[in-house]
Design a protein around this motif. Structure first.
Motif, PDB file in Angstrom:
ATOM      1  N   LEU A  23     -25.355   1.903  10.053  1.00 53.48           N
ATOM      2  CA  LEU A  23     -25.434   2.702  11.270  1.00 53.48           C
ATOM      3  C   LEU A  23     -24.071   3.277  11.638  1.00 53.48           C
ATOM      4  O   LEU A  23     -23.954   4.470  11.963  1.00 53.48           O
ATOM      5  CB  LEU A  23     -25.970   1.859  12.420  1.00 53.48           C
ATOM      6  N   ALA A  24     -23.029   2.449  11.587  1.00 56.63           N
ATOM      7  CA  ALA A  24     -21.676   2.928  11.889  1.00 56.63           C
ATOM      8  C   ALA A  24     -21.235   3.982  10.883  1.00 56.63           C
ATOM      9  O   ALA A  24     -20.568   4.965  11.248  1.00 56.63           O
ATOM     10  CB  ALA A  24     -20.703   1.750  11.891  1.00 56.63           C
ATOM     11  N   THR A  25     -21.611   3.815   9.620  1.00 58.27           N
ATOM     12  CA  THR A  25     -21.256   4.799   8.593  1.00 58.27           C
ATOM     13  C   THR A  25     -21.959   6.122   8.831  1.00 58.27           C
ATOM     14  O   THR A  25     -21.358   7.197   8.697  1.00 58.27           O
ATOM     15  CB  THR A  25     -21.619   4.252   7.197  1.00 58.27           C
ATOM     16  N   ASP A  26     -23.244   6.067   9.188  1.00 55.10           N
ATOM     17  CA  ASP A  26     -24.009   7.293   9.429  1.00 55.10           C
ATOM     18  C   ASP A  26     -23.514   8.047  10.654  1.00 55.10           C
ATOM     19  O   ASP A  26     -23.629   9.281  10.727  1.00 55.10           O
ATOM     20  CB  ASP A  26     -25.492   6.958   9.599  1.00 55.10           C
ATOM     21  N   LEU A  27     -22.965   7.327  11.616  1.00 61.60           N
ATOM     22  CA  LEU A  27     -22.475   7.979  12.841  1.00 61.60           C
ATOM     23  C   LEU A  27     -21.039   8.473  12.722  1.00 61.60           C
ATOM     24  O   LEU A  27     -20.534   9.126  13.633  1.00 61.60           O
ATOM     25  CB  LEU A  27     -22.573   6.995  14.018  1.00 61.60           C
ATOM     26  N   SER A  28     -20.393   8.185  11.599  1.00 65.33           N
ATOM     27  CA  SER A  28     -18.993   8.588  11.402  1.00 65.33           C
ATOM     28  C   SER A  28     -18.904   9.716  10.382  1.00 65.33           C
ATOM     29  O   SER A  28     -19.768   9.856   9.510  1.00 65.33           O
ATOM     30  CB  SER A  28     -18.149   7.396  10.920  1.00 65.33           C
ATOM     31  N   GLN A  58     -36.894   2.700  -0.500  1.00 67.24           N
ATOM     32  CA  GLN A  58     -35.459   2.567  -0.753  1.00 67.24           C
ATOM     33  C   GLN A  58     -35.183   2.275  -2.226  1.00 67.24           C
ATOM     34  O   GLN A  58     -34.245   2.809  -2.820  1.00 67.24           O
ATOM     35  CB  GLN A  58     -34.894   1.459   0.133  1.00 67.24           C
ATOM     36  N   GLN A  59     -36.018   1.431  -2.836  1.00 64.74           N
ATOM     37  CA  GLN A  59     -35.866   1.160  -4.263  1.00 64.74           C
ATOM     38  C   GLN A  59     -36.175   2.396  -5.089  1.00 64.74           C
ATOM     39  O   GLN A  59     -35.540   2.642  -6.127  1.00 64.74           O
ATOM     40  CB  GLN A  59     -36.793   0.012  -4.672  1.00 64.74           C
ATOM     41  N   ALA A  61     -31.949  13.088   4.384  1.00 68.34           N
ATOM     42  CA  ALA A  61     -32.904  12.605   5.384  1.00 68.34           C
ATOM     43  C   ALA A  61     -33.876  11.599   4.777  1.00 68.34           C
ATOM     44  O   ALA A  61     -34.258  10.611   5.420  1.00 68.34           O
ATOM     45  CB  ALA A  61     -33.666  13.788   5.979  1.00 68.34           C
ATOM     46  N   ILE A  62     -34.264  11.838   3.518  1.00 69.59           N
ATOM     47  CA  ILE A  62     -35.176  10.909   2.840  1.00 69.59           C
ATOM     48  C   ILE A  62     -34.509   9.552   2.655  1.00 69.59           C
ATOM     49  O   ILE A  62     -35.112   8.498   2.926  1.00 69.59           O
ATOM     50  CB  ILE A  62     -35.616  11.487   1.479  1.00 69.59           C
ATOM     51  N   LYS A  63     -33.246   9.558   2.190  1.00 65.83           N
ATOM     52  CA  LYS A  63     -32.526   8.293   1.996  1.00 65.83           C
ATOM     53  C   LYS A  63     -32.294   7.585   3.326  1.00 65.83           C
ATOM     54  O   LYS A  63     -32.380   6.357   3.409  1.00 65.83           O
ATOM     55  CB  LYS A  63     -31.187   8.560   1.300  1.00 65.83           C
ATOM     56  N   TYR A  64     -31.997   8.353   4.360  1.00 69.35           N
ATOM     57  CA  TYR A  64     -31.786   7.782   5.690  1.00 69.35           C
ATOM     58  C   TYR A  64     -33.057   7.095   6.175  1.00 69.35           C
ATOM     59  O   TYR A  64     -33.028   5.959   6.669  1.00 69.35           O
ATOM     60  CB  TYR A  64     -31.368   8.891   6.653  1.00 69.35           C
ATOM     61  N   LEU A 100     -36.290   2.267   7.137  1.00 68.19           N
ATOM     62  CA  LEU A 100     -37.631   1.695   6.993  1.00 68.19           C
ATOM     63  C   LEU A 100     -37.524   0.304   6.384  1.00 68.19           C
ATOM     64  O   LEU A 100     -38.236  -0.629   6.791  1.00 68.19           O
ATOM     65  CB  LEU A 100     -38.493   2.593   6.106  1.00 68.19           C
ATOM     66  N   ALA A 101     -36.608   0.149   5.426  1.00 68.99           N
ATOM     67  CA  ALA A 101     -36.372  -1.168   4.827  1.00 68.99           C
ATOM     68  C   ALA A 101     -35.845  -2.149   5.871  1.00 68.99           C
ATOM     69  O   ALA A 101     -36.286  -3.302   5.943  1.00 68.99           O
ATOM     70  CB  ALA A 101     -35.386  -1.044   3.669  1.00 68.99           C
ATOM     71  N   TYR A 102     -34.913  -1.692   6.707  1.00 71.78           N
ATOM     72  CA  TYR A 102     -34.356  -2.562   7.733  1.00 71.78           C
ATOM     73  C   TYR A 102     -35.396  -2.934   8.784  1.00 71.78           C
ATOM     74  O   TYR A 102     -35.316  -4.001   9.402  1.00 71.78           O
ATOM     75  CB  TYR A 102     -33.165  -1.875   8.412  1.00 71.78           C
ATOM     76  N   SER A 103     -36.384  -2.063   9.003  1.00 73.44           N
ATOM     77  CA  SER A 103     -37.413  -2.343  10.013  1.00 73.44           C
ATOM     78  C   SER A 103     -38.259  -3.551   9.637  1.00 73.44           C
ATOM     79  O   SER A 103     -38.905  -4.143  10.497  1.00 73.44           O
ATOM     80  CB  SER A 103     -38.318  -1.123  10.201  1.00 73.44           C
TER      81      SER A 103
END
Length: 267
Positions: free
Chosen positions: A11-16, A182-183, A204-207, A212-215
């Motif tokens: 999350l921090a990486t995506d926001l930076s 994700q796999q 966007a697909i990878k995001y 979805l995996a984290y959910s």
């Protein structure tokens, strides 16, 4: 581990605009994510196999504490070994462009073929094959006819056993739904033709795939609440502030409320 560490790093990486952490977190973040998937798959395999043997083989004995500890140790040992390449080959790379400076956390394997072999092996042998094996075992276990006891206590124990089998199947299917995209993106990334431009929506697909995996970590507790009567009972007690912090929770199938909560005074 996923909810407490991996998700927040992503999350921090995506926001930076560039990778915000140092070399240590860069290496550990990818390693822990792969480790969590490996340990989750192996743990589910152990649980499903144990349920299958208990249902099919009447003479199968319960897992002892020694076997329980040994199984946990082997699961984590195998997980660390299979995840170690990400700890070894993930690096923090700086790029200096004419327009500025950028920093990325990337996996740099010795060669493209070595990365392809590793990702293919992990996806097929550590992820897809065990999950397919578990789906078959869980389905057979659930479809296996059980002897219907006449005693109320035995009937309740059988009901709890069947609900536990259903819960395992739902947990397994949910895990597959959450982690397969994700796999799939990892597998696509190593087999795609580098001469063909990436799809414009691949980021966007990878995001979506990673979150979805984290959910899955948020969905599992809901599944436990739905299928576990004792979990529901204890949660309701907590919600009504009727359980002390030092309370001991014991499962008692003969009880009308499935489990009991005993307050233990500290000496």
């Amino acid at each position: 581990m996923v909810a407490c560490i991996c998700m927040w790093i992503h999350l921090a990486t995506d926001l930076s605009t560039e990778y915000p952490f140092g070399k240590a977190i860069c290496r550990v973040g990818s390693f822990l994510q792969v480790l969590s998937v490996t340990v989750s798959v192996l743990s589910l395999t152990a649980v499903v196999l144990n349920r299958f043997l208990s249902a099919i083989t009447r003479t199968f004995s319960c897992v002892t504490q020694t076997r329980y500890k040994l199984t946990i140790f082997l699961i984590w040992l195998i997980g660390v070994v299979l995840s170690f390449p990400w700890l070894l080959y993930t690096k923090l790379v700086d790029f200096d462009w004419a327009g500025g400076h950028e920093r990325y956390c990337v996996e740099i394997f010795p060669s493209k073929s070595s990365r392809t072999v590793y990702v293919t092996f992990f996806t097929c042998c550590v992820y897809a094959a065990p999950l397919t094996f578990m789906l078959i075992l869980a389905t057979v276990t659930l479809a296996h006819p059980s002897h219907t006891p006449s005693a109320p206590t035995s009937q309740m124990a059988l009901r709890m056993k069947r609900r536990a089998q259903q819960m395992i199947l739902v947990v397994l299917i949910t895990f597959i739904i959450c982690w397969t995209p994700q796999q799939a993106t990892l597998l696509w990334d190593v087999y795609r033709d580098p001469d063909i431009p990436k799809p414009t929506n691949i980021a966007a697909i990878k995001y979506t795939a990673i979150y979805l995996a984290y959910s899955n970590s948020a969905i599992n507790p809901i599944i436990y609440i739905v299928f576990n009567d004792c979990f529901q009972h204890v949660l309701w007690k907590f919600a009504r502030c009727k359980i002390r912090p030092n309370a001991e929770i014991r499962v008692t199938p003969a009880s009308a409320q499935v489990c009991s909560v005993i307050s233990v005074s500290s000496s």
